[in-house]
Design an enzyme around this catalytic site. Structure first.
Site, PDB file in Angstrom:
ATOM      1  N   LYS A 247       0.887  -1.220  -0.041  1.00  0.00           N
ATOM      2  CA  LYS A 247       0.034   0.238   0.047  1.00  0.00           C
ATOM      3  C   LYS A 247       0.627   1.151  -0.183  1.00  0.00           C
ATOM      4  O   LYS A 247       1.852   1.278   0.789  1.00  0.00           O
ATOM      5  CB  LYS A 247      -0.980  -0.039   1.136  1.00  0.00           C
TER       6      LYS A 247
ATOM      7  N   SER B 159      -8.933   2.804   3.604  1.00  0.00           N
ATOM      8  CA  SER B 159      -8.057   3.324   2.538  1.00  0.00           C
ATOM      9  C   SER B 159      -7.290   2.244   1.792  1.00  0.00           C
ATOM     10  O   SER B 159      -6.476   2.611   1.031  1.00  0.00           O
ATOM     11  CB  SER B 159      -7.055   4.239   3.349  1.00  0.00           C
TER      12      SER B 159
ATOM     13  N   SER C  83      -9.603   0.711   7.636  1.00  0.00           N
ATOM     14  CA  SER C  83      -9.200   0.657   6.170  1.00  0.00           C
ATOM     15  C   SER C  83      -8.738  -0.644   5.607  1.00  0.00           C
ATOM     16  O   SER C  83      -8.290  -0.769   4.757  1.00  0.00           O
ATOM     17  CB  SER C  83      -8.229   1.709   6.203  1.00  0.00           C
TER      18      SER C  83
END
Length: 473
Positions: free
Chosen positions: A73, A149, A173
């Site tokens: 990520k 996210s 997230s």
């Protein structure tokens, strides 16, 4: 390798171990799937193909995921030589100088790093969309969100690009993208894996783990990465044994409380409510003691306190970038949510921030004490199936309307970031429109083991691994 995407991570590693495929072949299969699907999904935002090919052709560590393609990520974690954007036009790093400790542990597990996944600016909202990186689509329906996210990680995993991907969770997230995209998403106990953010960006709320298609991949990767890092001030209690062993172990008869309560008092979507009732009935049928019971807390007070803490902390984090770059962010440097958060945090006093922190600590005790009465707490992960991208777009929707929609959509995940408890989303159901519906199971502090046992039981009852979006092929 035509059937590459049919395997989970441990399955691919087993093929490598038996000599039926090679890390190089797996790397090429993953690259092919990125090139096939990423134009629609926008899940992978940095491609490191040449590096991945070189690593796959070399001597890999003999870890549990030897040769398995993996994605990182683009938020927090540092990968040596790779850019880091945090989804922002302001917070740019051209190339990190070294790996974060968690990245070193991923490498030791044997994975081959292919690139970085999409994330919203500074990981703020529960939808992956930013001016810097653009919207990330859901493989089940590209007109719908992949969540946030860790939306890029979830989108890539659900599309079969990788069997699992690095993700992080500060207010939901990991679990929110897992629910949107039909994946397993474990928010682990606070500090179970190393902190990646240089400044501990979410004041202890955020943890790093993976989203995956199977429970056993989640458990095995936590076995590989979930041990103390020197210098961590709040190290998680040690596990009793390997989490992978727990997946096939009976959970016994658990006391499970379930609730459809929401902080706003507004009801959850009918399909999600039906799925919640079906989950409670399934658990009862499996021999667990299941009762309806909410947390009984003042959610308005909880989120008021969290808002003061988070706004103050976010503003302080942006200020560190200001100090590093030698300038304040210009008009085009911050998106609407980041700009609002930065300016709001600057207006708060230290007394307000610490009042918020004190209030959170008091309410964390209220929540944790509830788990004296049950082993697991069940809620929906989201209040409705995955919404359309245009309905939950932080760049085009009025911010007050966006806030209301987020609050209505993501009603259940944040409290367990505050308490630090493990909390797991499982893709048990599908909506009439064939969108995943995730159920969230929260355990006692540091008790991932019970959640993995229960998840293993449910995976056998409602196998989801072979459910695939149309984009899959």
């Amino acid at each position: 390798m035509e059937d590459y995407a049919d395997y989970d991570g441990l399955g691919l590693a087993d093929l490598v171990r038996r000599g039926e495929t090679s890390p190089a072949e797996l790397t090429e299969a993953a690259i092919q799937r990125i090139e096939r699907h990423n134009g629609v999904l926008n899940a992978v935002v940095h491609k490191a193909y040449d590096e991945a090919r070189k690593v796959a052709a070399g001597d890999l560590p003999d870890g549990p995921f030897k040769g398995v393609p993996f994605l990182i990520k683009d938020l927090g974690a540092q990968v040596k030589g790779w850019p880091r954007t945090s989804g922002s036009n302001f917070a740019q790093v051209a190339a990190d100088e070294e790996d974060s400790e968690l990245i070193r542990r991923y490498r030791a597990a044997g994975v081959v790093l292919l690139g970085k996944t999409n994330t919203p600016e500074f990981g703020i909202p529960g939808v992956t969309n930013s001016e810097r990186l653009g919207p990330c689509a859901n493989p089940w329906n590209p007109e719908h969100i992949s969540g946030g996210s860790s939306g890029g990680a979830a989108s890539a995993t659900a599309a079969g690009i990788v069997p699992m991907a690095h993700a992080s969770d500060g207010l939901g997230s990991i679990r929110i993208p897992a629910a949107n995209c039909g994946l397993v998403g474990m928010k682990i106990t606070r500090d179970r894996t190393p902190i990646c953010e240089v400044t501990d960006g979410a004041v202890g709320f955020s943890v790093h783990h993976v989203v995956s298609r199977t429970v056993r991949d989640s458990a095995a990767m936590l076995d590989a990465t979930g041990y103390p890092q020197s210098g961590d001030p709040f190290q998680a209690p040690a596990k009793a044994g390997p989490y992978l062993d727990e997946v096939d172990r009976s959970p016994g008869k658990l006391r499970i409380a379930w609730s459809a309560e929401t902080p706003s008092g507004r009801p959850i979507d009918g399909e999600v409510l039906s799925a919640l009732h079906m989950t409670a009935e399934l658990l009862s049928g499996l021999g667990h003691e299941v009762v309806e019971r909410g947390l009984g807390i003042d959610y308005r007070l909880l989120y008021r306190a969290q808002g003061l803490v988070s706004a103050s902390n976010f503003s302080a984090n942006v200020k560190r970038w200001v100090e590093k770059l030698g300038r304040e962010p210009g008009d085009a440097d911050l998106g609407p949510l980041a700009r609002r958060g930065y300016e709001a945090g600057q207006k708060l006093t230290g007394q307000q921030a610490l009042w918020g922190w004190q209030q959170l600590r008091l309410m964390n005790r209220q929540i944790l004490e509830q788990f004296d009465h049950f082993d697991v707490y069940l809620t929906p992960t989201m209040s409705r199936p995955s919404p359309r991208i245009d309905w939950l777009n932080p760049l085009t929707v009025d911010l007050k309307a966006f806030d209301r929609r987020q609050a209505d959509n993501y009603a259940t995940t944040p409290p367990f970031n505050f308490t630090g408890q493990p909390s797991l989303s499982l893709p048990l159901w599908q909506s009439d429109a064939n969108l995943p519906i995730g159920m969230m199971f929260t355990g006692r502090f540091a008790d991932e083991a019970t959640l993995y046992r229960l998840a293993g039981q449910l995976e056998k009852e409602l196998p989801w691994k072979d459910r695939r979006p149309e984009i899959w092929n």
